[in-house]
Design a protein around this motif. Structure first.
Motif, short mmCIF file in Angstrom:
data_model
loop_
_atom_site.label_atom_id
_atom_site.label_comp_id
_atom_site.label_asym_id
_atom_site.label_seq_id
_atom_site.Cartn_x
_atom_site.Cartn_y
_atom_site.Cartn_z
N ARG A 18 -13.16 41.07 12.55
CA ARG A 18 -13.91 40.09 11.85
C ARG A 18 -12.74 39.38 10.92
NH1 ARG A 18 -17.45 40.87 6.28
NH2 ARG A 18 -18.79 38.92 6.70
N GLU A 20 -12.30 36.19 10.47
CA GLU A 20 -12.58 34.98 9.76
C GLU A 20 -12.83 35.48 8.45
OE1 GLU A 20 -16.50 36.93 10.80
OE2 GLU A 20 -14.62 36.45 12.02
N ARG A 21 -13.02 36.69 7.94
CA ARG A 21 -12.90 37.19 6.66
C ARG A 21 -11.89 38.35 6.45
NH1 ARG A 21 -17.72 35.98 3.79
NH2 ARG A 21 -16.48 36.78 2.09
N ARG A 22 -10.81 38.38 7.26
CA ARG A 22 -9.56 39.28 7.34
C ARG A 22 -10.31 40.73 7.43
NH1 ARG A 22 -5.04 38.31 3.42
NH2 ARG A 22 -3.87 38.93 5.16
N ALA A 24 -12.99 41.98 6.38
CA ALA A 24 -13.67 42.47 4.96
C ALA A 24 -14.93 43.36 5.68
CB ALA A 24 -14.08 41.42 3.96
N ASP A 26 -18.79 44.64 4.87
CA ASP A 26 -19.98 44.62 4.29
C ASP A 26 -20.83 45.62 4.86
OD1 ASP A 26 -20.76 43.79 6.93
OD2 ASP A 26 -21.05 41.60 6.54
N SER A 59 -8.99 43.72 4.63
CA SER A 59 -8.93 43.02 3.11
C SER A 59 -9.62 43.33 2.00
CB SER A 59 -9.09 41.44 3.43
OG SER A 59 -10.21 41.00 3.72
N ASP A 62 -16.50 43.33 1.53
CA ASP A 62 -16.97 41.54 1.46
C ASP A 62 -17.46 41.23 -0.07
OD1 ASP A 62 -18.47 39.35 1.55
OD2 ASP A 62 -18.51 39.46 3.60
N ASP A 64 -19.17 39.26 -1.44
CA ASP A 64 -20.59 38.55 -1.68
C ASP A 64 -21.44 39.81 -1.59
OD1 ASP A 64 -19.89 36.12 -1.73
OD2 ASP A 64 -19.93 35.99 0.70
#
Length: 243
Positions: A18, A20-22, A24, A26, A59, A62, A64
Motif C-alpha cells: 500500500r 501510497e500510504r506507506r 499504513a 487500516d 508507517s 491509518d 483515518d
C-alpha cells in the motif's frame, strides 16, 4: 493490498503493498493480513516472512480509522495471530516501522533490519495507547530502558539504537530475511512450534492487572484522543488536558 508469495523450503512471504500510504494499516488491511497468515499456515508454511513494498515497512495505523472499534479488534486480532501461529515469523524491516508498524515487527519472532530501519511508538503525541501485550512484548524484546524511551519520550530508535536494544536480530535486507527463514524452515517443525509456545506461555502470559486494563481503556475514551484527532485534521499541535 496484501500479497503472498511462496518460496522454496516452505517459506511464505506476506507483503504489505500500500505504497501510497506507506503501508499504513487500516481495518481491511489488518483483516487481509490475518487471512493471509491463516492461509499460509493452512497451506503448509514452515516459516513466514513479513515484508513491505516501497520505502517503508509499515508507517503505522491509518489515522483515518485508528479510533474505530473495528480497527482495534482487527489490529489486535491480527497481531496476536502472528504471535500464536506455530511457525516462526521473520519481519524484514527495510524502512520505518512506526506505531502499528513497530507492533507488527514485535509480533514477529525475529527481525531482520536494514540500516534504514526506524522504530517508534508515538502514542503519547496523539493521545492513543498500545495495549498491555505490546508493552510487555516490547520490554521483553528490547528491555525496559528502550521501552520507556519509546513510550514515555516518544523517541524513535534508528537502526543502531534498535540493534543495541535488541530489536534487531540480524542486519540485512528482504533477501537476507528470506534466506534466514529458509534455514529456519529446515529445522524440526514440532520442536519449533513447542519452542515458540513455551517462550510465549512462560514469559508473556501473565494476567493484566485491572488498573492497567482500566488505564488503557481510559486512553481510548478520553477527550485527549479526540483532541489529537482534531489537531491532526486542523494541522496544529494538540493541547492535551489529561481528561
Amino acid at each position: 493490498m496484501i500479497g503472498t508469495q511462496r518460496h522454496d523450503a516452505g517459506v511464505h512471504e506476506i507483503r504489505l503493498d500500500r505504497t501510497e500510504r506507506r503501508n499504513a494499516l487500516d481495518t481491511a488491511h489488518c483483516r487481509d493480513l490475518h487471512a493471509a497468515v491463516d492461509a499460509a499456515v493452512d497451506g503448509g508454511a514452515r516459516a513466514l516472512v513479513l515484508s513491505g513494498a516501497g520505502t517503508a515497512f509499515c508507517s503505522g495505523a491509518d489515522l483515518d480509522t485508528v479510533g474505530d472499534t473495528d480497527f482495534l479488534a482487527a489490529l489486535y486480532g491480527m497481531l496476536h495471530r502472528l504471535a500464536e501461529v506455530p511457525v516462526p515469523v521473520v519481519a524484514a524491516v527495510h524502512g520505518p516501522a512506526i506505531g502499528a508498524g513497530t507492533q507488527l515487527a514485535l509480533a514477529a519472532d525475529l527481525r531482520v533490519c536494514s540500516e534504514a530501519a526506524v522504530f517508534g511508538l508515538p502514542t503519547a503525541a496523539l493521545g492513543l495507547a498500545v495495549d498491555p501485550w505490546t508493552v510487555r512484548r516490547l520490554a521483553l524484546v528490547a528491555g525496559g530502558g528502550a521501552a520507556r524511551r519509546l513510550l514515555l519520550a516518544c523517541e524513535r530508535l534508528d537502526h543502531d539504537a534498535a540493534r543495541a536494544a535488541g530489536l534487531v536480530d540480524r542486519v540485512g535486507d528482504r533477501e537476507a530475511a528470506l534466506a534466514w527463514a529458509t534455514e529456519i524452515a529446515a529445522l524440526a517443525p514440532l520442536t519449533l512450534a513447542y519452542n515458540k509456545l513455551a517462550v510465549a506461555r512462560l514469559l508473556e502470559d501473565a494476567p493484566v492487572p485491572d488498573e492497567v486494563a482500566a488505564a488503557f481503556d481510559a486512553c481510548w475514551a478520553s477527550e485527549d484522543l479526540a483532541e489529537g484527532r482534531r489537531a491532526r485534521e486542523e494541522k496544529r499541535e494538540p493541547v492535551f488536558r489529561g481528561i
